[in-house]
Write a protein that holds these residues in place. Structure first.
Motif, short mmCIF file in Angstrom:
data_model
loop_
_atom_site.label_atom_id
_atom_site.label_comp_id
_atom_site.label_asym_id
_atom_site.label_seq_id
_atom_site.Cartn_x
_atom_site.Cartn_y
_atom_site.Cartn_z
N ASP A 1 -6.36 6.95 -2.32
CA ASP A 1 -5.77 8.09 -1.60
C ASP A 1 -5.93 9.38 -2.38
OD1 ASP A 1 -4.74 6.58 0.65
OD2 ASP A 1 -3.29 5.74 -0.75
N ILE B 1 0.83 -1.21 0.00
CA ILE B 1 0.00 0.00 0.00
C ILE B 1 0.87 1.26 0.00
CG2 ILE B 1 -1.80 1.26 1.25
CD1 ILE B 1 -2.71 -1.39 0.02
N TRP C 1 1.96 2.86 -3.29
CA TRP C 1 1.06 3.75 -4.03
C TRP C 1 0.61 4.95 -3.22
CZ3 TRP C 1 1.16 2.85 -8.93
CH2 TRP C 1 1.32 1.54 -9.41
N THR D 1 -5.52 1.79 -12.00
CA THR D 1 -5.37 3.02 -11.21
C THR D 1 -6.09 2.95 -9.86
OG1 THR D 1 -7.28 3.97 -12.37
CG2 THR D 1 -5.08 4.47 -13.24
N ALA E 1 -5.47 1.45 -7.01
CA ALA E 1 -4.68 1.57 -5.78
C ALA E 1 -4.36 3.03 -5.43
CB ALA E 1 -3.41 0.74 -5.88
N PRO E 2 -3.71 3.79 -6.32
CA PRO E 2 -3.44 5.19 -5.96
C PRO E 2 -4.69 6.05 -5.95
CG PRO E 2 -2.73 4.78 -8.22
CD PRO E 2 -3.11 3.44 -7.63
N ARG F 1 -10.82 5.21 -9.67
CA ARG F 1 -10.96 4.20 -8.61
C ARG F 1 -11.52 2.90 -9.16
NH1 ARG F 1 -9.02 1.57 -4.49
NH2 ARG F 1 -10.58 0.88 -2.97
#
Length: 338
Positions: free
Chosen positions: A283, A225, A228, A277, A279-280, A272
């Motif tokens: 956040d 985690i 990312w 993409t 994972a990043p 999302r």
């Protein structure tokens, strides 16, 4: 709708988008100042399996109630920023430690308790916000966000066949102590510094330290985690700065600000939902909503930029040490094997 269509990227993005916009709209209609808080649970509660979504939703509400309650009591009964910082640090340490010790989806409530205390406390210390109104608003927004994503996604989320998977690795006493100590230190220092300086950038950095020390510290192995985390945070705060620059440069009014927020939320939902993409993007969405104060009148472009810098710095101050702490587990296991 077929399973293929329901599992497609556009369908997932549409559900996230609808849930987030409905949550923002309800918060707006209720007259909340921090409407973006209602959209934040949407991107976290959405899960591939229905049972996990329900468990996370319930635990998010319970954890938020517990953390916000402790933070509110600290603001009311403790007299100075250092004492309040110690209360936030102890709460973060206990919540992070218990979440790490449990190590399954049932740990989520303690993770929320760990950082919700600081999230409620720091705006009151740093900005002079109304502590009771702030705590109640965060609780209501959490309920709204959880309800929206659950209702929108329920029919399209498959059920689990079998029990919840066990913890992937047994808990380590060394890891438990180090993670609790780090969470306590980061949250105490960040909260106290926020109250003593009342600086917007420091408050933003302290919020990032509080949230990520709990979220990352509670994971069995957070290193995948962390990979990312920094890119996601940078993406999110950059989006927030662009969002606020458009608002300030065009002089947008409240309805126009809300429409602009819809466009950014739609882009975040698509990121999302896409596997490459996802994972990043988690956040990214969280930091955009928080730093940009999406949908709300919010702060100026200049303050948003300062807050963005503080948020990135706070993330870096947490990510590096927690990556090192997690790597100590490998050495511990190697020594045990030999």
């Amino acid at each position: 709708m077929t399973r293929f269509a329901a599992d497609s990227v556009p369908a997932k993005a549409l559900r996230l988008f609808l849930a987030a916009i409905i949550a923002l709209s309800i918060a707006e209609l209720l007259g909340f100042h921090n409407t973006y808080w209602a959209a934040m649970p949407v991107f976290v509660i959405a899960q591939p399996l229905r049972e996990d979504m329900v468990v996370r939703g319930i635990l998010r509400v319970i954890g938020t109630l517990a953390g916000a309650g402790i933070g509110l009591l600290a603001l009311i009964y403790l007299g100075n920023p250092v004492a309040i910082g110690l209360a936030v640090g102890v709460t973060a340490a206990i919540g992070t430690g218990l979440a790490y010790r449990i190590g399954t989806t049932y740990s989520y409530g303690f993770t929320l308790m760990a950082f919700s205390c600081g999230v409620v406390v720091m705006p009151s210390l740093g900005l002079g916000a109304n502590d009771i109104a702030l705590a109640l608003e965060r609780i209501w927004c959490t309920l709204i966000g959880v309800a929206c994503i659950t209702l929108v996604s329920w029919s399209f989320t498959p059920s689990r066949h079998g029990p919840i998977p066990p913890r992937p690795m047994p808990p380590s006493t060394q890891q438990l102590i180090l993670r609790m100590a780090f969470a306590a230190t980061a949250c105490t220092i960040g909260t106290a510094a926020t109250g003593l300086t009342m600086n917007f950038a420091i408050m933003s950095g302290a919020l990032a330290m509080t949230v990520f020390s709990a979220v990352i510290g509670s994971m069995t192995d957070p290193r995948p985690i962390i990979r990312w985390l920094v890119p996601g945070v940078i993406m999110g705060v950059c989006a927030a700065v662009v969002y606020r620059s458009i608002i300030d440069s065009l002089g947008l009014n409240q309805p126009q600000i809300y429409i602009l927020a819809i466009l950014f939320v739609a882009a975040g939902a698509l990121l999302r939902a896409h596997p490459k993409t996802a994972a990043p993007a988690l956040d990214c969405n969280m930091c955009f909503l928080l730093a940009g104060e999406a949908g709300a009148v919010g702060h100026s472009f200049e303050l948003t930029a300062l807050g963005a810098c503080g948020m990135v710095c706070g993330t870096l101050l947490v990510a590096g040490p927690l990556h090192f702490i997690a790597s100590l587990r490998d050495r511990e296991r190697t020594q045990a094997a030999s």
